[in-house]
Structure formats: C-alpha cells, structure tokens
Write a protein that holds these residues in place. Structure first.
Motif, mmCIF file in Angstrom:
data_model
loop_
_atom_site.group_PDB
_atom_site.id
_atom_site.type_symbol
_atom_site.label_atom_id
_atom_site.label_comp_id
_atom_site.label_asym_id
_atom_site.label_seq_id
_atom_site.Cartn_x
_atom_site.Cartn_y
_atom_site.Cartn_z
ATOM 1 N N LEU A 118 0.862 -1.177 0.000
ATOM 2 C CA LEU A 118 0.000 0.000 0.000
ATOM 3 C C LEU A 118 0.903 1.233 0.000
ATOM 4 C CD1 LEU A 118 -3.034 0.464 0.084
ATOM 5 C CD2 LEU A 118 -2.915 0.446 2.569
ATOM 6 N N PRO A 119 1.174 1.787 -1.179
ATOM 7 C CA PRO A 119 2.110 2.914 -1.267
ATOM 8 C C PRO A 119 1.516 4.200 -0.692
ATOM 9 C CG PRO A 119 1.796 1.815 -3.409
ATOM 10 C CD PRO A 119 0.722 1.330 -2.484
ATOM 11 N N HIS A 120 2.326 5.268 -0.667
ATOM 12 C CA HIS A 120 1.808 6.557 -0.187
ATOM 13 C C HIS A 120 0.571 6.968 -0.979
ATOM 14 C CE1 HIS A 120 6.184 7.333 1.225
ATOM 15 N NE2 HIS A 120 5.473 6.824 2.204
ATOM 16 N N GLY A 121 0.514 6.553 -2.229
ATOM 17 C CA GLY A 121 -0.631 6.912 -3.081
ATOM 18 C C GLY A 121 -1.846 6.016 -2.866
ATOM 19 N N GLY A 122 -1.751 5.062 -1.943
ATOM 20 C CA GLY A 122 -2.904 4.223 -1.596
ATOM 21 C C GLY A 122 -3.276 3.217 -2.682
ATOM 22 N N THR A 123 -4.569 2.967 -2.783
ATOM 23 C CA THR A 123 -5.027 1.910 -3.686
ATOM 24 C C THR A 123 -5.058 2.353 -5.162
ATOM 25 O OG1 THR A 123 -7.284 2.558 -3.217
ATOM 26 C CG2 THR A 123 -6.408 0.730 -1.937
ATOM 27 N N ALA A 124 -4.848 3.644 -5.396
ATOM 28 C CA ALA A 124 -4.869 4.118 -6.791
ATOM 29 C C ALA A 124 -3.475 4.008 -7.409
ATOM 30 C CB ALA A 124 -5.354 5.567 -6.827
ATOM 31 N N THR A 125 -2.790 2.933 -7.148
ATOM 32 C CA THR A 125 -1.411 2.796 -7.624
ATOM 33 C C THR A 125 -1.219 1.457 -8.322
ATOM 34 O OG1 THR A 125 -0.841 1.892 -5.467
ATOM 35 C CG2 THR A 125 -0.368 4.228 -5.800
ATOM 36 N N ARG A 126 -0.238 1.426 -9.214
ATOM 37 C CA ARG A 126 0.090 0.175 -9.914
ATOM 38 C C ARG A 126 0.510 -0.904 -8.907
ATOM 39 N NH1 ARG A 126 4.867 -2.306 -11.847
ATOM 40 N NH2 ARG A 126 6.207 -0.583 -11.196
ATOM 41 N N THR A 127 1.331 -0.503 -7.941
ATOM 42 C CA THR A 127 1.826 -1.502 -6.989
ATOM 43 C C THR A 127 0.663 -2.173 -6.274
ATOM 44 O OG1 THR A 127 3.783 -0.140 -6.673
ATOM 45 C CG2 THR A 127 3.416 -1.874 -5.070
ATOM 46 N N TRP A 128 -0.292 -1.395 -5.810
ATOM 47 C CA TRP A 128 -1.436 -1.984 -5.122
ATOM 48 C C TRP A 128 -2.226 -2.900 -6.066
ATOM 49 C CZ3 TRP A 128 -3.557 -3.424 -0.812
ATOM 50 C CH2 TRP A 128 -4.899 -3.809 -0.825
ATOM 51 N N ARG A 129 -2.426 -2.421 -7.292
ATOM 52 C CA ARG A 129 -3.211 -3.242 -8.226
ATOM 53 C C ARG A 129 -2.518 -4.586 -8.445
ATOM 54 N NH1 ARG A 129 -4.133 1.732 -10.593
ATOM 55 N NH2 ARG A 129 -2.413 1.527 -12.075
ATOM 56 N N GLU A 130 -1.215 -4.543 -8.675
ATOM 57 C CA GLU A 130 -0.499 -5.800 -8.944
ATOM 58 C C GLU A 130 -0.474 -6.690 -7.693
ATOM 59 O OE1 GLU A 130 3.250 -5.705 -11.006
ATOM 60 O OE2 GLU A 130 2.651 -4.019 -12.254
ATOM 61 N N ALA A 131 -0.266 -6.050 -6.532
ATOM 62 C CA ALA A 131 -0.134 -6.840 -5.307
ATOM 63 C C ALA A 131 -1.461 -7.471 -4.919
ATOM 64 C CB ALA A 131 0.383 -5.960 -4.176
ATOM 65 N N SER A 132 -2.538 -6.702 -5.007
ATOM 66 C CA SER A 132 -3.823 -7.270 -4.590
ATOM 67 C C SER A 132 -4.271 -8.334 -5.592
ATOM 68 C CB SER A 132 -4.876 -6.177 -4.400
ATOM 69 O OG SER A 132 -4.946 -5.362 -5.546
ATOM 70 N N ALA A 133 -3.934 -8.142 -6.864
ATOM 71 C CA ALA A 133 -4.288 -9.165 -7.863
ATOM 72 C C ALA A 133 -3.505 -10.455 -7.589
ATOM 73 C CB ALA A 133 -3.992 -8.651 -9.268
#
Ligand code: GLA
Length: 694
Positions: free
Chosen positions: A381-396
């Motif tokens: 969960l980056p500083h930018g929260g769920t609106a980030t590529r990292t979150w999308r890839e990680a949660s997927a």
C-alpha cells in the motif's frame, strides 16, 4: 531428495509437526507482509484490515521493531496496542507471524547499559538511533531481550491469531561482528569449549609462526586492527564464533518461546547468501525456514542469484516448504540507485520463489512509512494508496494465489547438488592468498547460472551431508575440507556419482592448515592429477584454451592451476601463455563414477558448455525439453499431484510445446499441449501423471 530429512523410523520430528500444523492453519498459500501498525493511529488499522482482506492477505509479521512501544521504560510494558492489533487480525482471519521485537533495542537500554553497544574492529562504538545496535555477547542485552520475550510469550500463548514466532530480524545484517571486550571474553570462553587447553589451541592456530604462542587465555583477543595479517586460524575461529554468538541470541529466545508455546513454530528470516551467518549451522534450529529476498531490478544476474537463494532455502529445510518472508513490492530504498520493479516483475519473481519451494509469499512491507529511513521503500500500500500500480499488482497476486492451494506441500526434486560451506567460504576469502580477488559468490554464480538457464534443478548441500541420489555434485572452490567431507566425496564418486570440482579446493583443514602431500592432497587420487603451482593471471590477462575435441576455443582468466596429470584425461588445455599445453579441464574415472576438474575461470559460454557437459554425462536435465531461452521451468510434485511452473524472464513471448497436454491453473480451463507465454508471463500446469514424490 534432502540432506536433512526426518530421522528414519522415528516418525516426524516435532519441528516438522509444528510446521505442519502452521501450514494447515493457513489453509492456503501464505500471502502477506511486515505490518508496522505502531507507525499509524488506530483508525488506520481498520482500513488496513479491510484492504488486507481485499488483497488476499492471510498472514502478517507484526511488532518486528516494536520494542520501544512494548516496553517504553525499563520493566514497564504496554501491550494494549498489540492486543488490539492481534484481535483485529484474528477477527479478519489473518494469522500473526509475531515478532519477539528484539532486533532494535529502545534508547533506554543504551543509556542504562552503554556496554550493550557493539564495537567495530577499530574500536568505534556503534550508537543508538538506527537499529540492531547490540552486542550479541552482552549479558544486559540478552537479559532485557529474554524478559521481553517471556512477557510476550506468556501474554499471547493462547491468542488465536498467533501462528508462528519471528525471532529478531535478519541476524547479523548490520552488525555481523562485535569486537568489544565482552565479545573478546566470550570468544575466549568459546575457544576453551572448542579446544580445552592452550597447547591444543596453539597447535591448531599454528602459533609457532611469528612468535604468536599464547601462554595464558587472557592473552587471546578478537582480531582487532593489527599491524599486518592476523593469524588466519584466529580469523577463521572468530568468524565461527560470531555466527555462534548470534545463534546463541536466537536459541535463547527460542527456548523461552518453546517452553511457553511448545506447539508454535519458531523461525527467523535469513538474508540472501549471507557470509557472516552459517545458515547450515542455523537451519536445524528453525522450525520452518524463512527468507528475505531483494533482487535488484537493475542487475542482469539477479534472477539466477535469486533462484540460487531459493534453492538454498529449500535445501536448508530438507526440501520442506519455506516462507518468503520479505521481498520488495517494487523499489527498495537502500541501494545507491533504487529502480522499481517494472510491471509484471513482482508477480514473476514471486512465482519464482513459489516454483522453488516457497509456500508463503510475503513482502516488506504492508503500508509505506510516512517518516523514518524507509519512507521511500515500496509497500503493498504505497503513499498513493489503492490508486497505484503496486497496489493493483499486489492485490491481484494475492487473489490469484488463492487458486493454487493444491500446490501446498509439493516438493522440488533435484538431480544436481551444489556444495557450499560457510567455514570454507570464510577461509577462502582471507588475506595473504594467491589472489585477493577470489570471491565465492562469483564462483557460485558462474557454476550455478548454466544450470539455472537450462532449468536443471539443483539443491545446495553441505559437504558433510549425504550425496546419495544426486546424479551430479558441483563443488565450486571448496578450499577447506574436513575428513568427513573428503570421505563422502570419494564414496559418492566411487559409487557411481559424477563430480565437477573447481580450483583451490581441498587445500586446508578446519584450522586453515595446508593438507600436505601436494595440492589438492585429499583429492589427487579422486581427480587423477596434482597441481604444481597456483598461477593467478594478472587482471586483464587472458589465456587462450581449447577443448580437445577441437570444437571450441575459449579464454581463461583470473586463475590457472598448473595441472600435472596422474591418471586423468585432459578435456581442454591452454594454447598460449606460460601454461601452454597444460590442461585447464580434466576428467577422471574413479570407481564407478566420473570426476571433472576445472583449474581456471573460463568465459561464460565455455562455462556453460562445461557445466552442461557434466550434467549431460550424469543424466541430469530439465523437466521439459526444448524450452526457449529465458524460460525457467521447475517441477513441484507430491502424492496428490505434480505441477510444472513456467516463468518467462525474457522480453519476448515464448512458445512452449508440452510433451503431453496439461491444465493451466492460471489460464483458460481445459488441457493444452502448447503454451504461449507473454513476456514476464507465468503458467502453473497440472501434469496428468507425475514422477513419485521426492
Ligand atoms: C530488511 C529488513 C526490513 C526492511 C527491509 C527493507 O529486509 O528486514 O526491516 O528494512 O530490509 O528492504
């Protein structure tokens, strides 16, 4: 195929059953991260729980750096916040990998006991304000840590969230050795235990050299800065002692935990191939092996290095499943230049760990810190929260792993073993050798990479472990050898095994004393040769060499052994330079087996040819033939199924023909005989029939 399997006839070890219950409890492949709620107000914790569920998280490591919040003043404990966090985790079906919080003592410990601070070899004291500022031999540190661990264990012994204990953190990471007076006294105690009397120590340490003979134990110190080369045996024993001193910190905590929570497994997180800590000595003390892996997206060798570490972790646990405890979701903060993982790479590299035996994929860390030294380290969960590529890839990825529960507990079977020994590594890289540039990690990489590129599975074995069942044993630069290791290698080859050994192996004993009788004395009969002299080549100098089948020329660099044949046949020889005509690579039949010897460092292509020739002669190959370059294939198998994991590390789509149709658990339903794997793509295939479980 494991070096450290459960003892025959005795049923499963308690460690195995503790670990077994842990894996059963997770119910799926593990997925999660380090979780540092102490950095956030409680309101954030509830959002964390919601998002953890969304991302398929089922385990988090908590309180790793929580000591100062758990014990803000000496003997005054505040567990309320951790009670609440563990309660929330349990309510949300998330298991806790609960840390003992002893990796970073609170500032009050250094204020009250400055002697708990570690010292470097030149006498600099390392101050608080960062982390890991403790001397492993400090009684005050150990007592304070033990008191905290006992409190934690008693408080949470019956907590339903508690799944596994996480002792300390990355032992030896920042402070692998302490040179203070306390450490010196502890070193002397360790030496007394090892040698019993001074005469024995004097003999083993070769103290007749340079007037070093000791008359009193008190005269012996740690190898601080000295005018010239320190006694090599002293340096070697100090390396052993430092690893043992840290291990004593680990086992002291583990004993407390075991006495209070006997059913809960205990682990600590091993770094990647970390010289100061002898993982083979530590592994039997772990209920489950856990590993922190930080491949550098900018380093082209990083993927094969990571594969080696994963094979090492699997091997340390005797083939049983291990935990990838930490990896970065994207960039780290601690290299000179910290590049993110490009799209798809985090997923691909997570599957690489899974392919090589991990049953839990975890990260550092859950939520990116707002302050502190790691604020620019990536997080799920980056500083930018769920609106980030990292979150999308990680949660997927977390959701995707839920489809793969049937892989749990399956194992990798390896035909090749690569030999590694920490004391030999310590001794190999000491000063006053033929070359100061000989680094074991370079050599391991050179020997391992061709196996990895060809998808030939390898275990990493200790020299004294059983070699039975391996077709090929690769021994890179095993400078120090014990009698047991020598006997084991002879028995292995005479019994039909194949061996590939490289230069500067079999040179000294456990005390760095030369094994006399001509190099490499313990192996001259096995290899059918002698080495007249070690012949390091000057930087930049290359010697031309040629395979005797006339097929290939190559250049050798860095080192050449002046090999004298005594039964072995030359496979390649130097064609120019001082050693023109001298063999560079040899082969020798010994009993029913075959022993190859490589006396130099060939270029990458020649090294590939040599390693693959040895593998082919031994009958070791990949799980599927004809893989395109850049595709890694690993088989995991168990009594209930066999799975082929295909990972495309190349930048191109890979077209892979399968020997029989297989179902792709991540793809469209139905069996397929051909897989088109996009760049950075992954396939997890269920094989219709499979070889027996290893
Ligand atoms: C290590 C530590 C973590 C964190 C990460 C950052 O693995 O265990 O606490 O510092 O590095 O990469």
């Amino acid at each position: 195929m494991s070096a450290a399997a459960d003892p025959p006839g005795g049923g499963p070890r308690p460690a195995a059953s503790r670990a077994g219950r842990f894996w059963d409890r997770l119910g799926h492949l593990g997925y999660g991260a380090d979780y540092n709620p102490e950095q956030w107000p409680p309101g954030v914790w509830r959002e964390d729980m919601k998002l953890m569920r969304e991302a398929g998280v089922n385990m988090v490591s908590v309180a790793i750096f929580g000591w100062a919040q758990l014990e803000p003043r000496p003997g005054h404990y505040e567990f309320g916040w951790l009670d609440e966090v563990l309660g929330l985790l349990h309510e949300n079906g998330i298991s806790a990998c609960l840390a003992t919080a002893t990796a970073s003592p609170p500032p009050w410990l250094a204020r009250l006991y400055p002697q708990t601070l570690p010292e470097t070899a030149d006498g600099t004291r390392l101050m608080p304000g960062s982390r890991q500022h403790f001397c492993p031999s400090s009684p005050e540190y150990r007592a304070a840590a033990a008191a905290l661990v006992e409190r934690l264990a008693r408080r949470y012994s019956a907590h339903p969230a508690l799944a596994v204990w996480h002792v300390g953190n990355e032992f030896g990471c920042h402070v692998p050795a302490c040179y203070c007076d306390r450490s010196a006294a502890d070193f002397r105690r360790w030496l007394r235990d090892r040698y019993g009397d001074l005469d024995t120590l004097n003999e083993r340490w070769s103290t007749a050299f340079w007037s070093q003979r000791y008359g009193e134990w008190e005269e012996i110190g740690v190898p601080r800065r000295m005018p010239a080369f320190a006694n090599p045996a002293q340096q070697l024993d100090f390396a052993r002692f430092c690893s043992d001193a840290l291990l004593a910190c680990f086992t002291a905590e583990r004993e407390i935990l075991r006495s209070i929570t006997p059913g809960i497994p205990v682990t600590t997180n091993f770094l990647s191939l970390w010289k100061p800590v002898d993982f083979f000595a530590w592994a039997p003390h772990q209920d489950v092996i856990a590993h922190d892996s930080y491949p550098d997206p900018l380093d082209p060798a990083t993927v094969s290095d990571a594969a080696f570490n994963y094979d090492l972790m699997r091997s340390l646990g005797g083939g049983r499943p291990w935990i990838l405890m930490e990896q970065a979701p994207s960039a780290v903060n601690w290299r000179g230049h910290n590049a993110p993982k490009p799209p798809g790479v985090m997923r691909l590299w997570s599957y690489q760990a899974l392919a090589r035996g991990a049953d839990a994929i975890m990260f550092f860390q859950w939520r990116a810190s707002a302050g502190g030294a790691e604020k620019f380290h990536s997080a799920l969960l980056p500083h930018g929260g769920t609106a980030t590529r990292t979150w999308r890839e990680a949660s997927a990825l977390g959701r995707e792993l839920r489809k793969l529960g049937e892989l749990r507990g399956t194992r990798v079977r390896a035909d090749v073993a690569i030999m590694l020994d920490w004391p030999s590594w310590w001794a190999l890289e000491q000063d006053s050798h033929p070359s100061q540039a000989l680094l074991l990690t370079d050599q391991l990489r050179a020997h391992y990479k061709p196996l990895w590129e060809a998808s030939i599975a390898a275990d990493v074995v200790h020299p004294e472990s059983s070699l039975a069942g391996y077709r090929l044993v690769v021994v890179p630069n095993l400078y120090l050898v014990t009698v047991q290791a020598v006997t084991g290698l002879h028995d292995y080859v005479s019994g039909g095994g194949h061996l590939l050994m490289s230069f500067f192996s079999g040179i000294v004993d456990e005390n760095d004393r030369v094994r006399l009788g001509g190099y490499p004395a313990p192996f001259t009969d096995l290899l059918g040769l002698r080495i007249g002299e070690f012949w390091p080549l000057a930087p930049g100098v290359r010697a031309g060499a040629e395979f005797h089948d006339g097929q290939d020329r190559f250049t050798a660099s860095f080192w050449a052994d002046a090999i004298e044949l005594a039964g072995a046949e030359p496979v390649a020889s130097y064609r120019d330079g001082e050693l023109s005509g001298v063999p560079a690579l040899t082969r020798h039949r010994f009993g029913d087996g075959l022993a190859w010897y490589l006396g130099t460092r060939p270029g990458e292509a020649a090294m590939r040819r040599i390693v693959l020739a040895a593998a082919r002669a031994a009958g070791a190959g990949p799980p599927v033939p004809g893989l395109p370059p850049g595709v890694e294939a690993v088989r995991r198998a168990g009594p209930r199924g066999s799975y082929l994991l295909l990972l495309n590390h190349s930048g191109d789509q890979a077209d892979i023909g399968l020997p029989v149709p297989m179902a792709d658990l991540l793809g469209a339903p139905g069996p397929r005989a051909r897989i088109l794997l996009p760049a950075r793509g992954v396939a997890v295939l269920r094989e219709p029939s499979h070889p027996k479980e290893p």
